[in-house]
Design a protein around this motif. Structure first.
Motif, short mmCIF file in Angstrom:
data_model
loop_
_atom_site.label_atom_id
_atom_site.label_comp_id
_atom_site.label_asym_id
_atom_site.label_seq_id
_atom_site.Cartn_x
_atom_site.Cartn_y
_atom_site.Cartn_z
N ILE A 253 0.87 -1.17 0.00
CA ILE A 253 0.00 0.00 0.00
C ILE A 253 0.91 1.22 0.00
CG2 ILE A 253 -1.75 1.32 1.25
CD1 ILE A 253 -2.52 -1.34 2.64
N LEU A 254 0.69 2.13 -0.94
CA LEU A 254 1.47 3.36 -1.03
C LEU A 254 0.52 4.54 -0.90
CD1 LEU A 254 4.30 4.64 -1.62
CD2 LEU A 254 3.61 4.72 -4.02
N THR A 255 0.78 5.39 0.08
CA THR A 255 -0.05 6.57 0.28
C THR A 255 0.81 7.81 0.22
OG1 THR A 255 0.20 6.65 2.70
CG2 THR A 255 -1.52 5.22 1.83
N GLN A 273 -3.04 0.71 14.40
CA GLN A 273 -4.21 -0.04 14.84
C GLN A 273 -4.35 -1.36 14.07
OE1 GLN A 273 -7.85 2.23 15.13
NE2 GLN A 273 -9.14 0.43 14.79
N LEU A 274 -4.01 -1.33 12.78
CA LEU A 274 -4.20 -2.51 11.92
C LEU A 274 -2.97 -3.40 11.83
CD1 LEU A 274 -6.13 -0.83 8.95
CD2 LEU A 274 -7.08 -2.15 10.86
N GLY A 275 -1.84 -2.89 12.30
CA GLY A 275 -0.62 -3.69 12.17
C GLY A 275 0.51 -3.10 12.97
N SER A 276 1.58 -2.72 12.27
CA SER A 276 2.77 -2.22 12.95
C SER A 276 3.41 -1.12 12.12
CB SER A 276 3.77 -3.37 13.15
OG SER A 276 5.01 -2.89 13.60
N LEU A 277 3.87 -0.07 12.79
CA LEU A 277 4.62 0.99 12.12
C LEU A 277 6.07 0.87 12.56
CD1 LEU A 277 4.01 3.42 10.22
CD2 LEU A 277 4.15 4.86 12.24
N ASP A 278 6.93 0.43 11.65
CA ASP A 278 8.31 0.10 11.99
C ASP A 278 9.31 1.21 11.69
OD1 ASP A 278 7.43 -2.49 12.73
OD2 ASP A 278 7.44 -3.08 10.62
N LEU A 279 8.98 2.09 10.76
CA LEU A 279 9.84 3.23 10.43
C LEU A 279 8.97 4.47 10.38
CD1 LEU A 279 12.10 2.05 7.45
CD2 LEU A 279 12.87 2.64 9.75
N TYR A 292 7.06 3.48 7.17
CA TYR A 292 6.95 2.10 6.69
C TYR A 292 6.37 1.23 7.80
CZ TYR A 292 7.88 -2.74 5.65
OH TYR A 292 7.71 -4.09 5.47
N GLY A 293 5.51 0.32 7.43
CA GLY A 293 4.96 -0.63 8.37
C GLY A 293 4.34 -1.80 7.66
N THR A 294 3.61 -2.60 8.40
CA THR A 294 2.90 -3.74 7.82
C THR A 294 1.49 -3.76 8.37
OG1 THR A 294 3.85 -5.15 9.54
CG2 THR A 294 4.91 -5.18 7.38
N ILE A 295 0.58 -4.26 7.57
CA ILE A 295 -0.83 -4.34 7.96
C ILE A 295 -1.26 -5.79 7.89
CG2 ILE A 295 -3.19 -3.71 7.32
CD1 ILE A 295 -2.09 -1.03 6.38
N CYS A 323 0.49 -7.10 4.56
CA CYS A 323 0.72 -6.25 3.39
C CYS A 323 1.70 -5.16 3.80
CB CYS A 323 -0.60 -5.63 2.94
SG CYS A 323 -0.49 -4.57 1.48
N HIS A 324 2.69 -4.88 2.97
CA HIS A 324 3.61 -3.78 3.24
C HIS A 324 2.86 -2.46 3.14
CE1 HIS A 324 7.19 -6.34 2.98
NE2 HIS A 324 6.72 -6.84 1.86
N PHE A 325 3.20 -1.54 4.03
CA PHE A 325 2.66 -0.18 3.95
C PHE A 325 3.80 0.81 3.84
CE2 PHE A 325 2.18 3.80 6.21
CZ PHE A 325 1.16 4.39 5.47
N ILE A 326 3.68 1.74 2.91
CA ILE A 326 4.64 2.84 2.79
C ILE A 326 3.86 4.14 2.68
CG2 ILE A 326 6.46 3.89 1.39
CD1 ILE A 326 7.27 1.12 0.47
N GLY A 327 4.16 5.06 3.60
CA GLY A 327 3.51 6.37 3.59
C GLY A 327 4.49 7.46 3.21
N LEU A 328 4.16 8.19 2.17
CA LEU A 328 5.00 9.28 1.69
C LEU A 328 4.47 10.63 2.18
CD1 LEU A 328 5.56 8.21 -2.03
CD2 LEU A 328 6.95 7.66 -0.04
N PRO A 329 5.33 11.63 2.29
CA PRO A 329 4.87 12.96 2.67
C PRO A 329 3.92 13.52 1.62
CG PRO A 329 7.27 12.79 2.80
CD PRO A 329 6.79 11.58 2.08
N GLY A 330 3.13 14.51 2.03
CA GLY A 330 2.19 15.12 1.11
C GLY A 330 2.81 16.16 0.19
N ASN A 331 3.85 16.88 0.66
CA ASN A 331 4.48 17.85 -0.22
C ASN A 331 5.03 17.15 -1.46
OD1 ASN A 331 4.13 20.33 1.13
ND2 ASN A 331 5.76 19.84 2.56
N PRO A 332 4.76 17.68 -2.64
CA PRO A 332 5.08 16.92 -3.85
C PRO A 332 6.56 16.59 -4.04
CG PRO A 332 4.36 19.16 -4.39
CD PRO A 332 4.06 18.94 -2.95
N VAL A 333 7.47 17.53 -3.76
CA VAL A 333 8.89 17.24 -3.93
C VAL A 333 9.34 16.19 -2.91
CG1 VAL A 333 11.23 18.17 -3.96
CG2 VAL A 333 9.34 19.51 -4.89
#
Length: 434
Positions: A253-255, A273-279, A292-295, A323-333
């Motif tokens: 999952i990429l957000t 809540q759904l898994g683990s946030l590791d980074l 980064y985390g897993t769900i 499922c792998h989770f990766i969350g990116l910042p909202g600022n486009p750069v």
């Protein structure tokens, strides 16, 4: 009193931890060599033949026996004509053979004289104007590829040249790693899709969702199957529901957005809540709020075992996958840079690629950078006509123009200043965007 925030994770440490979780996906598929551009080989390609298959000429000219040409100016008759693809007869003693580029060298010939070093006579003979060296202009059998050699190794990401190389040993189809399945969505009530609202009708605070466009393209360039889930409102339950849905049948999952510390940033608590946030939070600029985390997902998810080995730090019940989770910042750069430096190598490793990080080059700076930062910085720059690096004037994480203007990123270590002429570490975008 609020608990102190944990120290930011150094980028190299974060990347190492991320790659440790990116176990190659199980399964592969067979595709036409024509369609293999960008895919990662899941097999070694071993040649069953020599390339070239027999000695051939690298010039248009004449195949000769050197022993019969002691001096310049010797005239000899032409006994045969050998175009490419022909099967020549052995070269008759006292004669030469007209030969063309790529044509097999006849038995008995040991050199090629290019036609510029010959003179055609009226009686049909040809005068040799230059005594050839042994083996001159002959490409030997197996000069490129020998029978039984591995021409492309498992884990190599294929490009146009590699496709041609595979075809040269007769491979019509190739076994490649399966595509990662990636669910993509953005968070933010301020986001609007182009076409939904005209620019002049945009409400105060609204912005067009640019991240969704470049992230989808970057995922496709890396060979992923992309499931676009659109824009998720800044609501806790909506975020949880989007993550649950995305985890059911995807590897990653990429957000983008929602991973900072504001009251409307729901991604972090939802993932926990759904898994683990590791980074969470990297010592880099732009891009600090990377996650980064897993769900955990139910075992009914298709091919749950195909997504790799779960992180041992995340407790799971029997029958559950993740499922792998990766969350990116909202600022486009920030989103753009963290994808290239962290998500790209992660996705390549999921496909079993052996080369996942970019190769930097050293180039001189054509600017001064007197303001060191506590974080490692990545400046948008491009090469000028003198081969030196110029900076985009505005290095803000919201200025997406800089990523179009630039042809690479300058990697500036934390606490470092740069003076004009200093060598700097440069990461070309041509490689990162390939």
């Amino acid at each position: 009193m609020n608990a102190p925030r944990p120290a930011l994770r150094p980028l190299d440490d974060a990347l190492a931890a991320l790659l440790a979780q990116a176990q190659p996906l199980a399964g592969s598929e067979t595709v036409a060599t024509f369609d293999a551009d960008g895919r990662v080989l899941a097999e070694d390609l071993v040649s069953a033949l020599q390339v070239p298959p027999q000695d051939n000429s690298s010039m248009d000219g004449y195949a000769v026996r050197r022993g019969e040409i002691a001096d310049e100016g010797v005239p000899l008759p032409v006994s045969q004509r050998i175009p490419a693809g022909a099967a020549p007869q052995p070269l008759q003693p006292g004669t030469i053979a007209r030969i063309f580029t790529g044509a097999p060298v006849p038995e008995g010939a040991d050199a090629i004289v290019m036609q510029e070093d010959t003179q055609a006579l009226e009686d049909g003979r040809v005068r040799i104007l230059r005594v050839p060296d042994a083996g001159q202009w002959i490409r030997r059998s197996g000069e490129d590829i020998t029978r039984g050699s591995t021409v492309l190794a498992r884990g190599e990401r294929l490009g146009p040249a590699a496709q041609g190389l595979a075809a040269s040993i007769g491979r019509e189809r190739l076994q490649v790693a399966r595509r990662p399945r990636v669910a993509l969505f953005s968070t933010g009530d301020e986001l609007v899709m182009p076409g939904q609202v005209a620019p002049e009708a945009m409400k105060p605070g609204a912005i067009y969702n640019s991240n969704r466009f470049f992230l989808r393209s970057l995922l496709l360039r890396l060979g992923c199957e992309v499931r676009d889930l659109g824009i998720v409102p800044d609501q806790r339950e909506a975020t949880l529901q989007a993550l649950r849905e995305a985890s059911r049948d995807n590897d990653v999952i990429l957000t983008s957005g929602g991973v900072s510390v504001g009251e409307e940033d729901h991604i972090k608590p939802a993932v926990q809540q759904l898994g683990s946030l590791d980074l969470w939070q990297i010592a880099m600029k732009p891009g600090k709020p990377f996650a980064y985390g897993t769900i955990a997902v139910q075992s009914s998810r298709r091919d749950a075992q195909d997504v790799g080995t779960p992180s041992p730090t995340l407790p799971r019940q029997a029958g559950e996958g993740f499922c792998h989770f990766i969350g990116l910042p909202g600022n486009p750069v920030s989103s753009f840079v963290t994808f290239l430096l962290l998500v790209r190598p992660f996705l390549l490793k999921l496909q079993g690629a052996t080369q996942v990080t970019p190769v930097a080059v050293q180039l001189p700076a054509h600017f001064d950078w007197p303001r060191p930062d506590k974080r490692r910085e990545f400046l948008r720059a491009r090469r000028n006509a003198q081969g030196r690096l110029e900076l985009f004037a505005n290095q803000s994480s919201g200025v997406l123009t800089s990523t179009v203007w630039a042809d690479g990123l300058i990697d500036v270590p934390a606490g470092t200043t740069i003076a004009k002429g200093d060598p700097v570490r440069f990461l070309p975008l041509a490689e990162l965007l390939a």
